[in-house]
Write a protein that holds these residues in place. Structure first.
Motif, mmCIF file in Angstrom:
data_model
loop_
_atom_site.group_PDB
_atom_site.id
_atom_site.type_symbol
_atom_site.label_atom_id
_atom_site.label_comp_id
_atom_site.label_asym_id
_atom_site.label_seq_id
_atom_site.Cartn_x
_atom_site.Cartn_y
_atom_site.Cartn_z
ATOM 1 N N ASP A 51 -5.086 -6.449 6.967
ATOM 2 C CA ASP A 51 -4.321 -5.383 7.465
ATOM 3 C C ASP A 51 -3.633 -5.706 8.561
ATOM 4 O O ASP A 51 -3.842 -5.282 9.664
ATOM 5 C CB ASP A 51 -5.121 -4.133 7.499
ATOM 6 N N GLU B 282 -1.213 10.548 5.588
ATOM 7 C CA GLU B 282 -0.899 9.336 6.301
ATOM 8 C C GLU B 282 -1.069 9.612 8.112
ATOM 9 O O GLU B 282 -1.161 10.822 8.668
ATOM 10 C CB GLU B 282 0.824 9.243 6.172
ATOM 11 N N TYR C 119 1.139 4.485 0.289
ATOM 12 C CA TYR C 119 0.293 5.659 0.948
ATOM 13 C C TYR C 119 1.361 6.365 1.835
ATOM 14 O O TYR C 119 1.976 5.763 2.782
ATOM 15 C CB TYR C 119 -0.891 4.904 1.502
ATOM 16 N N ARG D 22 1.651 -1.591 4.221
ATOM 17 C CA ARG D 22 2.184 -0.314 4.248
ATOM 18 C C ARG D 22 3.527 -0.166 3.849
ATOM 19 O O ARG D 22 4.269 -1.240 4.230
ATOM 20 C CB ARG D 22 1.811 0.693 5.395
ATOM 21 N N GLU E 72 0.724 -1.176 0.010
ATOM 22 C CA GLU E 72 -0.004 0.149 -0.072
ATOM 23 C C GLU E 72 0.951 1.186 -0.013
ATOM 24 O O GLU E 72 1.352 1.599 0.857
ATOM 25 C CB GLU E 72 -0.910 -0.059 1.216
ATOM 26 N N ARG F 114 -7.181 4.625 -1.658
ATOM 27 C CA ARG F 114 -7.128 3.410 -0.827
ATOM 28 C C ARG F 114 -7.329 2.007 -1.500
ATOM 29 O O ARG F 114 -8.376 2.118 -2.710
ATOM 30 C CB ARG F 114 -7.961 3.366 0.229
#
Lengths: 495, 720
Positions: B153, B360, B129, B184, B127, B139
């Motif tokens: 997750d 974030e 991000y 992430r 991900e 997302r």
């Protein structure tokens, strides 16, 4: 430090410097010592020489002391909660400070004193570098204690990479609860180039220890006698008579300054700075000058040193030249030179490419060397050339403008004198710079000192000159004329 | 490939009871093998490139286990690969960078999710991000919701990440639904350790082949009318089965608190951040034990309404900590509670009303939201510590900004030293000076660094391989031709069809510039179909030379499709490239014009060159090293060379000449002698201060003699 809290280490590095290796070593050292440890990073495309950070947390208790409990370690550094901040480059250290990570109460800062300039800083036609002194002051003022030394140079000295030196500095800082030997063991087990790494580690350890607490002393350069230097430069460029012309012009600057500032409240700065740029301008870089500089013994030695050649190595030096019509015309008598330039101008307007002869000349070969010396030997002819005449005309215009402005206001004269700094570069860059100066002399000489200063800074900050045009408009002067550009083409079928 | 994973490959073999130390993405890779994965595929891209790289480099061991590994041509092909799990009891895993990769994969994902799977199907997405991300900020969550995929997750701690991989497969099989495991950026790169289990060789594999294909079953086709039933199956059977498994196996974790009147629901991946934020209030200890209960969602889709309702029961208020927008989880929780007990549960739900909507979730952001939440719902908890800390951070930043007096210059990534793409943009800069500015459709890849200084090229970036397609509506409206820049990575990923085929079919007048560097370089120099092969690399007598001309797949493909205006120009020939660009912009020839800028990725070349030169020197053989330099006394300090290059090794230093105030250009260590400085000096008629120096180590007798003669002659005539 709270025994239950982790020790936090933030490493700022540039992509490719081995910041990840340092983080990996620290986790290994901690793990071997029985401490829970974790490292994270966000390399991404920043690995392509961009700025990036690595973050390490080491729990202060060992697994045995923890008795099966698992601490929750953070993946990201927390502002104000960093124990040890390590930066392989000074600007990156300050960036971390600016981002709020470094705390006055808590953070020991190990910052390399060396600068790797950002592209942004390198672009300005003038000096776009961020002030290193200020960076160092900000670094020293915002941490618990600072150790700063040149990490890159230390790595070079010991024939290794910055990561080994940084690791030595981390060990030397004493922030981590591990003995020096623990660091050396992990580096020793890392495989390639271990000996050099350990040498770099040792010197980093030592230099960090020496630098901790001791504020780096600013270096003050002695004031050089610019007028004497300038005179020597001009004489070397041409001859004693040209040197005499330089003296006369400097005398005019002095006289103008005496009238504007009889009490010498400004310390004769106008004459001094004016003489500086006057010398550089009078010793303009033409083919003759460049050929002379390129074929000297001192130059050969410098190239050898910069290339890092060893005693038995052979050196081949190839110089890139591209003399064009402008360079040729510059050497011809003014009338002939002007005609040639006009012809070239018409060609360019018709959309043709400028004429030029791309040469790669081997300065170390007998032929190449002789060619350079032959060109350098044309020096006596320079005075009769078109370029010489053109430069003298513009110098005189600038000088007269400085005199007039100074008579009105010392500061205005001073700012105008400094505008000669614009004149540099070769070929088109040089022409554009002189156009800018001509425009300033013509339209701003009678304006406020602040207007002149603003225009000069703008011209030195960006080549395209949009800033300069803005400064001109702001001062109530016309923007530079838009140069006609030939319309060369349209898409098939369009229009 | 840029990174060697030999150490990591060894770790993949670790058995039960042994400890693996390494990155998150390596732990995931090991977990796949422990789960009996039969096939693996994907498309590289930070932060998950290493997963596929490790697998590709571990080819021998994979073969031992019977695992099939495929480097797919794009994410759509990777997603389609999971089709193997529709009929067969095969566990498969694919990986890519999200959200962009998921976008590309979306068609196949929908068609996979509808019939569902019998073998566990796991999609590991990085991900991308927040800090360090290189793509648009969206997302992946929406994809899970719209296609009814499972979304995991995990709490970013290696043992838990490994546990969730193994559960991911089992969960996928329990509900016949493919699962996405989302990591992430920092979780992918987190370095820690976990205790291994033995790897499991898949029951059906390359070594244990199926005798017969599955029988024809229309119900397994994503084709009407089966699709109508499949949509109902999703909500009536599969998601309920998933919820049962999630609860029974305890996939979501509840961390008890000292008091129960308020609580926090958090995405698993943010748990560590939340704990660190609570520590700023002294409301959590180092081990995560907090003042109030926390529900950490290791599975963020589907949620289990009963679990949510149970957690909220008796609480005055619950805060949902959910990164990114929109707030899907919070909305679902609110709906769940609203449906309970006529909406009279008495629990206030907060989330994006108190926490920042986009961006974030750092410790600071979460702490700022917690301050508001706790201030509203508790009177007895001390907030001063966190408030002081937040205020101190703001004050510190302001103070430092004041001390600096000027903004710090940014340091974006840039072309590597000696990169073959930099000279192409130098040429483009010069060409535009002659023919006027053109519309530049940029693309994804290293060449997008040309959007930064000193070039600043690129009007749009529409996705990987999309540049040529993205100018289709622009170029008909412009008097001048538009330029599309594409890398060979983007060309094979997508650009060949969406761009080239479309332009040819529509007979568009356009210019395409392909950076043929031989690899998908920005993602870590992975190989593609046009990469020069190993035999060519081994056989090259001079390892410094670019070898991309040895593989003509791109040129042959273009010719085969019908591109007639095709020029190949070596990247470093700036003047030739400038002329070719000008010709492409001005020629009377209509249709698609393609320029191939051929120059091998310098990272890959240096990987060959360094050991080769070291070996030659060790053997006492003759070696010529090339470097460029600047004569400081000739350099006038106008820096026009830098404005045309931006090479990291072409930089500035203080002038030794006390008369010159501006810094002069200099070439520092690290120069690989690519030749751009000399090319630019000629092509742009820059200045005569550049020189090329060749250092001949271990020279031969004849050249030593010649050099001695030259030195003697020159020495006689040379001034100091």
């Amino acid at each position: 430090m709270n025994a239950q809290q982790p020790i936090t280490i933030l490493i700022a590095a540039l992509g490719g410097e081995g910041g990840g290796v340092v983080a990996e070593w620290l986790v290994d050292i901690a793990t071997r010592a029985g401490h829970p440890a974790q490292a994270t990073s966000i390399p991404g495309v920043a690995q392509r020489t961009g700025a990036t950070t690595y973050y390490v947390e080491i729990h202060s208790q060992t697994r045995v002391e923890l008795g099966g409990r698992t601490p929750v370690l953070s993946l990201a550094p927390v502002p104000g909660c960093v124990d040890l901040m390590v930066a392989s480059e000074l600007l990156e250290a300050v960036r971390a400070i600016h981002n709020g990570f470094v705390s006055l109460e808590r953070t020991t800062l190990l910052a390399s004193s060396q600068r790797t300039l950002t592209t942004f800083e390198k672009l300005a036609p003038g000096d776009g570098r961020f002030d290193s002194e200020r960076l160092l002051q900000v670094a020293a003022a915002n941490c618990r204690q600072l150790a700063s030394f040149d990490v890159a140079a230390t790595a070079r000295e010991t024939g290794t990479v910055p990561s080994a030196v940084l690791c030595g500095a981390i060990a030397g800082s004493g922030v981590l609860p591990f003995a020096r030997v623990a660091f050396e063991e992990v580096i020793g087990a890392s495989g390639r180039g271990v000996e050099a790494s350990l040498r770099g580690f040792a010197l980093g350890f030592e230099r960090c220890g020496a630098a901790l607490g001791g504020a780096p002393a600013p270096t003050l350069a002695a004031q050089a006698d610019l007028i004497a230097l300038g005179h020597a430069r001009v004489v070397e460029f041409q001859d004693a008579a040209y040197g005499e012309l330089y003296r006369q012009r400097v005398e005019r600057l002095r006289e103008a300054e005496r009238r504007a500032d009889p009490q010498a409240r400004h310390g004769a700065e106008l004459a001094r700075e004016g003489a500086r740029f006057l010398a550089l301008w009078m010793a303009f870089d033409d083919v003759i000058r460049v050929a002379d500089l390129k074929s000297r013994a001192g130059r050969f030695a410098r190239v050898r040193a910069e290339a890092g050649a060893a005693a038995g190595d052979l050196l081949r030096i190839a110089d890139h030249f591209k003399p064009g019509v402008t360079e040729l015309a510059g050497l011809l008598p003014p009338s002939t030179g002007q005609r040639l330039l006009a012809w070239e101008g018409r060609r360019r307007q018709a959309g043709k490419a400028p004429l030029g002869l791309a040469l790669k000349l081997r300065a170390d070969s007998i032929f190449g060397f002789l060619a350079l010396r032959l060109l350098a030997g044309l020096r006596p002819l320079r005075r009769r050339g078109q370029r010489y005449a053109a430069e003298q005309v513009l110098i005189e215009r600038w000088l007269a403008a400085v005199e007039q402005a100074a008579a009105r206001d010392w500061q205005a004269g001073f700012e105008l004198a400094l505008c000669a700094r614009l004149v540099k570069g070769y070929g088109a860059t040089n022409e554009r710079a002189k156009d800018n100066l001509r425009h300033i002399v013509e339209h701003l000489a009678h304006k406020d000192a602040a207007d002149i200063a603003r225009a000069r800074s703008a011209a030195l900050a960006d080549e395209a000159g949009s800033g300069l045009d803005q400064a001109l408009l702001q001062a109530g002067a016309p923007p530079r004329a838009i140069k006609p550009v030939p319309v060369r083409w349209f898409k098939a079928g369009a229009r | 490939m840029e990174v060697s994973f030999s150490k990591e490959v060894d770790q993949l073999r670790l058995g039960a009871g042994e400890t693996l130390h390494g990155e998150g993405i390596l732990a995931i890779t090991k977990a796949l093998l422990q789960s009996g994965v039969a096939y693996v595929g994907g498309y590289q891209g930070a932060p998950v490139s290493h997963l596929l790289d490790v697998m590709v480099q571990a080819a021998d061991y994979m073969a031992e286990l019977g695992v099939h590994v495929e480097a797919c041509s794009n994410e759509a092909s990777a997603a389609a690969m999971l089709g193997a799990s529709i009929h067969y009891p095969l566990r498969g895993a694919v990986t890519w960078k999200s959200v962009v990769g998921t976008n590309v994969a979306a068609d196949a994902l929908s068609n996979l999710a509808s019939p569902g799977v019998v073998g566990g199907a796991l999609i590991i997405v990085g991900e991308d991000y927040g800090e360090g991300a290189s793509v648009i900020q969206e997302r992946s969550h929406a994809f899970a919701m719209k296609s009814s995929l499972l979304l995991l997750d995990p709490r970013p701690q290696l043992p838990n990440m490994v546990r969730m991989v193994s559960h991911g497969f089992a969960l996928s099989e329990a509900c016949n639904t493919p699962a996405i495991l989302q990591l992430r950026v920092r979780a992918c790169h987190v370095r820690g350790s976990f205790e291994c289990r033995d790897n499991v060789a898949p029951a059906v594999s390359r070594k244990a082949l199926l005798a017969e294909p599955a029988r024809f079953d229309y119900e397994k086709l994503a084709h009407p009318p089966a699709t109508f039933r499949q949509e109902k199956l999703k909500t009536e059977q599969r998601l309920p089965a998933a919820r049962r498994y999630i609860v029974e196996q305890g996939l979501n974790e509840i961390f008890a608190g000292r008091r129960n009147d308020i609580g926090i629901i958090v995405q698993g991946g943010l748990h560590n951040t939340l704990v660190r934020a609570l520590q700023q209030f002294n409301l959590a200890d180092a081990f995560g034990a907090a003042e109030f209960p926390i529900l950490a969602l290791n599975v963020t889709y589907p949620l289990v309404p009963q679990q949510i309702a149970d957690f909220c029961r008796g609480k005055r208020a619950v805060l949902v900590v959910e990164e990114g927008q929109p707030e899907y989880i919070e909305q679902e929780i609110a709906t769940t509670l609203r449906r309970e007990d006529h909406g009279n549960t008495g629990t206030a739900i907060h989330g994006k009303d108190l926490l920042q909507m986009a961006g974030e979730y750092t410790v600071e952001v979460v702490a700022a939201g917690l301050v508001k939440f706790l201030a509203r719902h508790t009177a007895d908890l001390p907030l001063a510590a966190a408030q002081d800390w937040l205020a101190a951070n703001a004050a510190r930043r302001q103070a430092v900004a004041d001390q600096l007096a000027a903004p710090l210059p940014p340091r974006p990534p840039q072309f590597c030293t000696g990169c073959p793409e930099r000279p192409v943009f130098s040429a483009l800069k010069l060409a535009q000076a002659n023919v006027g500015p053109v519309h530049v459709a940029a693309d994804i890849g290293c060449h997008s660094f040309a959007t930064f200084e000193p070039f600043g090229f690129g009007h749009t970036i529409l996705g990987y391989g999309m540049s040529l397609a993205s100018r289709a509506g622009v170029s008909p409206m412009l008097g001048r031709r538009a330029l599309a820049v594409m890398g060979d990575g983007g060309f094979w990923h997508n650009g060949l069809l969406t761009g080239v085929e479309s332009a040819l079919f529509n007979k568009t007048d356009a210019v395409l510039l392909i950076m043929k560097n031989g690899y998908t370089a920005a993602t870590g120099t992975q190989e593609i179909i046009s990469t020069p092969d190993e035999a060519q690399k081994a056989g090259a007598p001079d390892k410094r030379l670019s070898l991309v001309d040895r593989n003509q797949t791109i040129e042959r493909t273009l010719t085969g499709l019908g591109v007639s205006w095709l020029r190949t120009v070596p990247s470093y020939e700036v003047d030739a490239m400038r002329r070719t660009l000008e010709e492409a912009f001005t020629t009377g020839v209509g249709g698609l014009k393609v320029i191939v800028a051929a120059g091998e990725c310098q990272l890959e070349r240096q990987r060959r060159v360094k050991p080769w030169l070291a070996g030659l020197l060790k053997a006492g053989r003759r070696v010529v090293k090339v470097k460029y330099g600047v004569d400081a006394d000739v350099c006038s300090g106008d820096h026009s060379c830098i404005r045309l290059s931006g090479c990291p090794t072409l930089t500035l230093k203080d002038s030794d000449d006390p008369l010159k105030v501006d810094p002069v250009a200099t070439v520092i260590d690290g120069c690989v002698g690519c030749g751009l400085c000399g090319e630019n000096a000629h092509a742009a008629t820059l200045c005569p201060s550049f020189y090329r120096v060749e250092v001949v180590q271990n020279p031969g007798l004849a050249e030593r003699a010649l050099a001695a003669i030259r030195r003697g002659f020159i020495g006689m005539w040379q001034p100091a």
